[in-house]
Scaffold this motif. Structure first.
Motif, PDB file in Angstrom:
ATOM      1  N   ARG A 103      35.069  48.663  31.425  1.00 58.06           N
ATOM      2  CA  ARG A 103      36.176  48.784  32.369  1.00 58.06           C
ATOM      3  C   ARG A 103      37.533  48.595  31.706  1.00 58.06           C
TER       4      ARG A 103
ATOM      5  N   VAL B  98      36.584  43.549  37.848  1.00 60.25           N
ATOM      6  CA  VAL B  98      37.031  44.875  38.275  1.00 60.25           C
ATOM      7  C   VAL B  98      36.091  45.397  39.350  1.00 60.25           C
TER       8      VAL B  98
ATOM      9  N   LYS C 268      40.776  50.289  29.262  1.00 57.86           N
ATOM     10  CA  LYS C 268      41.398  51.519  28.794  1.00 57.86           C
ATOM     11  C   LYS C 268      42.816  51.170  28.338  1.00 57.86           C
TER      12      LYS C 268
ATOM     13  N   LEU D 203      36.556  43.724  42.822  1.00 55.91           N
ATOM     14  CA  LEU D 203      37.686  44.285  43.571  1.00 55.91           C
ATOM     15  C   LEU D 203      37.330  45.676  44.086  1.00 55.91           C
TER      16      LEU D 203
ATOM     17  N   VAL E  42      43.581  40.519  38.080  1.00 56.61           N
ATOM     18  CA  VAL E  42      42.624  41.159  37.165  1.00 56.61           C
ATOM     19  C   VAL E  42      43.370  41.797  35.994  1.00 56.61           C
ATOM     20  N   TYR E  43      44.491  42.430  36.304  1.00 51.36           N
ATOM     21  CA  TYR E  43      45.272  43.125  35.274  1.00 51.36           C
ATOM     22  C   TYR E  43      45.822  42.154  34.245  1.00 51.36           C
ATOM     23  N   PHE E  44      46.329  40.995  34.687  1.00 48.29           N
ATOM     24  CA  PHE E  44      46.791  39.972  33.758  1.00 48.29           C
ATOM     25  C   PHE E  44      45.695  39.626  32.763  1.00 48.29           C
TER      26      PHE E  44
ATOM     27  N   GLN F  20      43.184  41.480  31.959  1.00 40.85           N
ATOM     28  CA  GLN F  20      42.893  42.615  31.095  1.00 40.85           C
ATOM     29  C   GLN F  20      43.923  42.733  29.980  1.00 40.85           C
ATOM     30  N   ARG F  21      45.157  42.335  30.234  1.00 42.34           N
ATOM     31  CA  ARG F  21      46.204  42.552  29.256  1.00 42.34           C
ATOM     32  C   ARG F  21      46.554  41.305  28.462  1.00 42.34           C
TER      33      ARG F  21
ATOM     34  N   PHE G  91      47.020  43.972  46.260  1.00 40.26           N
ATOM     35  CA  PHE G  91      47.951  43.958  45.133  1.00 40.26           C
ATOM     36  C   PHE G  91      47.759  42.710  44.292  1.00 40.26           C
TER      37      PHE G  91
ATOM     38  N   GLY H 217      44.499  42.738  42.420  1.00 39.62           N
ATOM     39  CA  GLY H 217      44.574  43.691  41.308  1.00 39.62           C
ATOM     40  C   GLY H 217      45.448  43.165  40.183  1.00 39.62           C
ATOM     41  N   ALA H 218      46.535  42.484  40.568  1.00 40.41           N
ATOM     42  CA  ALA H 218      47.454  41.963  39.553  1.00 40.41           C
ATOM     43  C   ALA H 218      46.777  40.881  38.710  1.00 40.41           C
TER      44      ALA H 218
END
Lengths: 547, 318, 238
Positions: free
Chosen positions: B137, B5, B139, B8, B73-75, B77-78, B67, B70-71
């Motif tokens: 980082r 995070v 939430k 980025l 990193v998000y994968f 994270q989730r 994008f 970020g995507a």
């Protein structure tokens, strides 16, 4: 830059045509209605600003020691509601748009003058409802009204606040409707779309959003009120409902709403920069179509407010990529404004200072939007002070500065008086400095983790909060100054000529202030927008003739 | 993961800093260089389509890079890793109640060993809250009526802030706590300091008390489906749909059994809405999960799919 | 864009024009165009207004299809169907009233306007009867709501979830209630149109208020034409 010649005898204009309260409260003159709005939104600005001041004072110390937690929660809620629905959304359209659009298109009035007056009355009724709600206990749900807290848990006046905003929405819808019909049907002969001032294009795009978006929040608030009053269960999981449905419906309007708040300001800036650079806008069609693109794409990105709300990863991907798409037309505009300055002949009058401030601060606000659209980053900074800083950069550093710039630019036309230039430049500087001092530290606070809507906070965040509060007091001074000198100028300001800025645009071809019906004869337009080369050539020739 | 995070973020800071500097410099330079001078007229420039296209396409390209980054990193994270230790979290106005799968209960604090993957299974018993550990980082909103998931792996021992970050009423700013990251040995010591047994054992007790075993037998004679080995696998419903049996599916089956009836069974299961607390639900879910082998080949440990009654959600990527 | 732009010969008042021409418009044609465009835009806002409700309804109907089917079965499709026919006839009378104005048939115009209002009142009356039935069956959401042991259509062994059924009825009342409110406003508008027609305000040259009032009425009709099958006809088997 002001030219001096002004008639000594008092001419008839829209201000002195009739006196008496009835002539104001029953007026259908778009210019008088604009002033009615000006007074009303300024009133609400000070209410919202007062709440902001209390918030910043409370946040001077980590402990909650100025007001109680419940009071603080009401303060930030009502600050948001008042500023968004009763100040920002009407501001430029209802004041400057109402005043200028008929003039800019060469018409005697808007398409529906009585509906225009009705929209003001609806706004006032909504305002009274909101004031009553605030004075009899207030509401503490946050301006976002998330369920089930708002429908089943809050002990405050959610129904009243919801109804007040519901009513205010109709004022917004009617204004948008009036503008769209006026721009389509009442342009003077020769005034093709590609000759329209970009202020008009910006308001056209804004009006599309007002027309299509506002009804959705209206019905959402109806459902919230009904659910709260009758325990329905549409948004309450304990009764089979879905709290995320509320969020989708809410943000479907509230995201485009932020474009309602910024597009008119962009329109103002696009009038000021050519005038004070003495040249046409760089890339007229690109700027015009960018406004439309922002309005269209703005409807496609709402769930970027919900990346951590529990939506699926796929939905998040879609909304993230679309959010980057909507950033492109805004970037294009910034580049076009900057390029307009190139090889211009630049003046530093107060409107131009506000325009510079707008471009700079909107750039910062917009760039931080890129951070937020990045899914990985948003998870960290969502619901922190980073978000607060981002949207205040756009709405205060952007929209509000554009509004002030526009008020200064058109003040001679509206009032027939010049504002004091020295004080105005000083105020612009104070606003710029105060604004950055208030909100820049909040980016840092947010990345460090300070959540928003926090009445008390861990001590490690205090220093940045103190800086922010200090900035807020400077900002407050910056806002008080224009109020005072605008009022002062109405009595003591130098009388203004028809066109003190030598600006392009039909509004500058009539007297300052204009007569009630604007044009003695309907104009026929044969020139392109922003024809500053012709204007300055004529002026030079005239100056040589006059000596 | 937090490092990703920040990476980025720093990239964006540099990019934004450069753009801001560029625009500010251009504004200041043009304002000074082209300040009005007597007798000098501005040069009228209509525009330049090549320039417009350039500064449309290049930003769009850069945005797509941001994008994509970020995507990715998000994968991460989730998508909780397999074999992550599970902690069930219930948010309520205005405190966090946590229960480790091993059974320890905590209020407003979470003890974890350093270097271990921890998966949080979150729900709220009243309004929407949000579980946030800024220093990690991460939430995730905590929503009543469903489970949401977050995960982390702490890399340094210490005490870290836990905040609620979705406004939830009077004491929203008081709904805070600490994440205590401990060395493994210390953590073992803390763990052994009293617990009521693993969560799944409590779940087994509740399962018996509520009479679930009457229908959900481990042979195929029961009125309800056999729960052995079914967690994490696809389930065919009697209306033809196929769903994955994850935590939200289990939860929904207990609270609203009529909404997804398994093929071949009658819709006779009564609802337990109002008869079980969130904590009891968590225990039951933990118990049913324990009936399936932890990481059997093919068992998906996907990012949780939302309940089918969530807007547009469906199964998520693993 | 082919918008009409005003061509104004003069700004003085000496030209003779229809007393209905408002002063800020340059020509009657401009006024008529503006009024029409204004009403169409207003109807667009109404589409979005109802749209939020339709959206919520469609989502819940998808999730709780069986329960919604059971609830839908309990509202009277015959009465709903009659109401649909009533509204369609009322739209016809509106069109005939406009035709009558265009062809100077004053008596027919007045009769058609009156019939439109009569149909509207009939609609509201039938709606009232439906609401009364729902009240008596305890299907009004709130403290008195009850929907126990109602089988799901096609699944006689399964009962509908009362909570989900309550959501159906909540949306039913809000949607049809909002629609009925629009009907009441429509009746108000047509009362004014009737009065204006009586006073001779409408001629073949000028009947814009009738047109835009008609547009509004047709819109209210169309909303019902969507509401009826969505609310009343889910999962009905012959």
């Amino acid at each position: 830059m002001a030219t001096a010649t002004v008639p000594a005898v008092e001419r008839e204009d829209y201000l002195n045509k009739e006196y008496g309260i009835a002539s104001w409260l029953l007026t259908t003159d778009h210019k008088r209605i604009a002033l009615l709005y000006l007074i009303s939104i300024t009133f609400f600005f000070f209410i919202g600003g007062f709440f902001a001041l209390l918030i910043r004072l409370e946040l001077l110390t980590p402990a909650g020691d100025l007001v109680q937690a419940d009071t603080y929660n009401k303060l930030f809620t009502m600050h948001g509601q008042v500023m968004v629905f009763f100040f920002l959304i009407p501001s430029i359209p209802a004041v400057l748009g109402n005043f200028l659009i008929p003039l800019m298109v060469g018409a005697k009035d808007l398409a529906f003058p009585r509906i225009n007056l009705l929209s003001w009355y609806i706004y006032i009724i909504a305002g009274i409802m909101m004031m009553h709600c605030m004075l009899t206990g207030g509401v503490d749900t946050g301006w976002t009204f998330y369920t089930p807290f708002s429908t089943a848990f809050s002990n405050t006046k959610v129904i009243e606040a919801g109804l007040a905003i519901f009513v205010a929405g109709f004022s917004s819808i009617l204004t948008g409707l009036n503008f769209v019909v006026t721009i389509h049907r009442m342009r003077a002969p020769g005034l093709t779309w590609s000759r329209l001032p970009l202020f008009v294009w910006a308001h056209y795009a804004t009006s599309i959003i007002q027309i299509l978006g506002t009804p959705v929040i209206a019905i959402t608030l109806v459902l919230v009120v009904a659910e709260r009053a009758l325990h329905l269960g549409i948004f309450d999981p304990k009764l089979g409902g879905d709290p995320l449905l509320f969020q989708h419906l809410f943000w479907f309007y509230s995201h485009p709403a932020v474009y309602i708040m910024i597009l008119p300001s962009m329109g103002v800036v696009t009038e000021i920069i050519p005038c004070f650079s003495r040249k046409r806008v760089f890339g007229y069609m690109f700027v015009a179509l960018s406004s439309i693109a922002i309005a269209v794409f703005g409807f496609l990105v709402w769930a970027h407010h919900m990346f951590v709300a529990g939506i699926s990863v796929y939905a998040a991907l879609v909304f993230s990529i679309l959010s980057y798409a909507v950033a492109v037309p805004s970037a294009v505009k910034v580049f076009n404004w900057t390029a307009t300055l190139y090889k211009g002949s630049i003046y530093y009058n107060a409107p131009m200072l506000y325009a510079f401030g707008f471009v700079g601060l909107f750039t910062v606000g917009g760039l931080t939007g890129l951070f937020l659209a990045a899914l990985g980053i948003d998870m960290h900074v969502h619901d922190t002070y980073f978000i607060i800083a981002h949207f205040h950069y756009i709405m205060v550093g952007g929209a509000l500065m554009g509004y002030l710039g526009g008020m200064h630019f058109w003040w001679p036309k509206i009032s027939g008086r010049l504002y004091p230039e020295g004080w105005a430049r000083l105020a612009a500087l104070i606003v710029f400095i105060g604004f950055n001092l208030t909100f820049f530290p909040q980016f840092i606070l947010g990345y460090l983790g300070m959540p928003r809507r926090y009445w008390q906070y861990p001590a490690q965040y205090q220093v940045l909060n103190v800086l922010s509060t200090a900035g807020a007091t400077v900002l407050a001074v910056g806002y008080l100054l224009p109020m005072m000198y605008f009022l002062w100028s109405m009595r003591y300001g130098k009388p203004a000529s028809d066109n003190p800025w030598r600006a392009a645009g039909l509004e500058w071809t009539v007297q300052s202030p204009p007569t009630t019906f604007n044009f003695p004869e309907q104009p026929v337009v044969t020139w392109e927008a922003y024809n500053y080369d012709e204007i300055d050539k004529n002026y030079q020739e005239e100056a040589q003739v006059v000596g | 993961m937090a490092g990703n995070v920040d990476a980025l973020y720093i990239f964006l800071l540099i990019l934004s800093g450069m753009m801001t500097l560029l625009i500010f410099t251009a504004l200041v330079y043009f304002a000074a260089r082209y300040r009005h001078r007597k007798g000098v007229l501005a040069e009228q420039i209509e525009g330049s389509t090549p320039l417009e296209l350039t500064w449309t396409i290049i930003p769009l390209g850069v945005f797509m890079v941001i994008f994509a980054w970020g995507a990715v990193v998000y994968f991460q994270q989730r998508t909780p890793p397999r074999d992550a230790t599970e902690v069930y979290v219930v948010g309520k106005q205005w405190m966090w109640k946590l229960e480790h799968a091993e059974g320890q209960r905590e209020i407003n604090s979470l003890h974890v060993p350093v270097g271990r993957d921890v998966k949080l299974i979150l729900t709220s018993q009243d309004v929407i809250h949000s579980f946030s550990i800024p220093e990690f980082r991460i939430k995730q909103d905590v929503v009543p009526g469903r489970y949401t998931v977050a995960w982390f792996r702490a890399t340094k021992p210490g005490s870290y802030h836990l905040f609620c970050t979705q406004y939830c009423g009077t004491e929203h700013s008081g709904m805070i706590g600490t994440i205590e990251v401990m060395e493994p040995a210390q953590y073992e010591a803390w763990m052994s300091g009293g617990s009521t047994g693993p969560l799944s054992a409590s779940g087994e007790r509740i399962f018996a008390e509520l009479g679930c075993a009457t229908c959900h037998r481990s042979d195929s004679q029961g009125r309800g489906p056999n729960l052995q080995g079914m967690f994490g696998k696809p389930v065919q419903l009697e209306d033809g749909r196929i769903v994955t049996a994850d935590e939200n599916y289990l939860r929904e089956s207990i609270l609203d059994p009529g909404s997804k009836v398994v093929r071949g069974f009658k819709p006779v299961m009564p609802t337990f809405q109002g008869l079980v607390s969130e904590e009891q639900l968590n225990a039951l879910v933990a118990y049913v999960k324990s009936l399936s082998p932890p990481s059997a080949p093919g068992a998906k440990n996907a990012a949780m799919s939302a309940p089918q009654s969530g807007p547009g959600q469906g199964n998520q990527v693993q | 864009m082919s918008d009409s732009q005003a061509v104004v010969p003069t700004s003085s008042h000496d030209d003779i024009h229809n007393p209905a021409l408002l002063h800020h418009f340059a020509t009657e044609e401009q006024q008529k165009d503006a009024s029409n465009l204004g009403m169409w835009i207003f109807l667009a806002t109404e589409v979005m207004f109802f749209g939020g409700l339709f959206c919520a309804y469609l989502i819940y109907r998808h999730w709780y299809f069986g329960d919604f089917g059971a609830a839908s079965k309990s509202i009277d499709a015959l009465l709903g169907g009659i109401n649909t026919a009533v509204l369609i006839c009322s739209s016809l009378t509106v069109v005939l009233a406009i035709w009558a104005a265009q062809t100077s048939r004053r008596a027919i115009m007045l009769v058609m306007l009156a019939l439109t209002m009569l149909f509207g009142l009939t609609f509201l009356g039938i709606k009232g009867k439906e609401y009364k039935d729902k009240f008596e069956e305890h299907h009004v959401p709130g403290a008195t709501f009850s929907f126990e042991k109602v089988p799901i259509p096609g699944h006689p062994d399964q009962y509908a979830n009362p909570q989900h059924a309550q959501i159906f009825f909540a949306l039913y009342f809000v949607m049809t209630g909002l629609h009925a409110l629009h009907m009441v406003v429509g009746l108000g508008i047509f009362s004014w149109l009737f009065w204006a027609a009586w006073k001779g305000r409408f001629t073949p040259e000028y009947y814009t208020p009738l047109e835009i009032g008609g547009l509004y009425w047709h819109f209210v009709d169309i909303v019902w034409i969507y509401l009826f099958p969505l609310l009343y006809l889910i999962d009905r088997h012959p």
